[in-house]
Design a protein around this motif. Sequence first.
Motif: not given
Lengths: 110, 242
Positions: A44-58
Amino acid sequence: MTVIQAIISIAAIAVFTFLLRAAPFFLFSKGKTVPPYVKYMGSVLPFAVMGMLIVYSLKSVVITSFPYGLPEGIAILFVVTVQKWKHNLLISILGGTVLYMVLVQTVFAA
Amino acid sequence: MRDLMMKQEALKAAFPYTLPVLTGYLFLGFSFGILLNGIGYHFLWALLMSTVIYAGAMQFVAIAILAGPFNLPGVIFLTLSVNARHLFYGLSVLDKYKDMGKKKLYMIFSLTDETYSLVCGITPPEGIEKNWFYFFISLLNQSYWITGSLLGSVIGSLLTFNTKGIDFVLTALFVVIFVEQWEKSGKNHLPALAGIAFTLLALLLFGQKSFIIISMVLQLIFLSLLAPWLGGQSDDSDSGHH
């Protein structure tokens, strides 16, 4: 930053990136079965982490003043739409980035 | 002789699967090379970084690090925050990589977002040796990344055009992976939404310095609480399918 400092920085990034990638293999090796909880997290974490990275990049986008995050919003909408439609990594990423560059350099130029 | 044939077959079988990464990495690597060149680090630096670091997002962050003052603890902390997700990639390919032999070290080193998603998402065609198949996927991907960053670095030093906004390439990359995962995860979008929601919340409450670590802790707690509903059946037959 001196050349030596740059090399030390790059070496540190390389070493710690590798350690993160290798940690699960050290912790759960020797043919032991992975605990169900760990397996679940791995699924499950890979899904959550990609959401996190989008926010990180912005993270540096300021939405309270001009241009109110509009270039980012428009470009992301473009990327999502095109990706869902064509499923072509290059068209989505290249198109989205070029669109964003045009937006911040012309339409929303400060 | 048979060994060589077997490797060639694996390479041939692996190549088509890497085409999306080929295009993506050439472009991303190219952008990286241009930006790195922009702060005065020539192509040998691009070559060095893409060879020994080989982590897309982190190399973009590294540009900011190299442009700033020297701060080793800061570098280490940033690396751990930005790349923490890699901890979980390893978890889901433990089984797949378990009999890699000598290749294993490189397989672990080269576990980028894109390589991870390919290795997780595809199974080798009939009759292809799986370890070499995955190995060539990893090796081809890094060769694209190095090529792209070298091209960007060299061409970036020759051309002068306005690159403002090219850093959006990173956001675009994450959004594309997010969309793909969204569609693969079927009806259950809670983990993906939690990732966005907790990170936004942490950013608003704690600011840019510490929000990644806080968000990761929140996600771990939240997903642990959801385990009884989302985990359910963990089949031991084969792992890595989402």
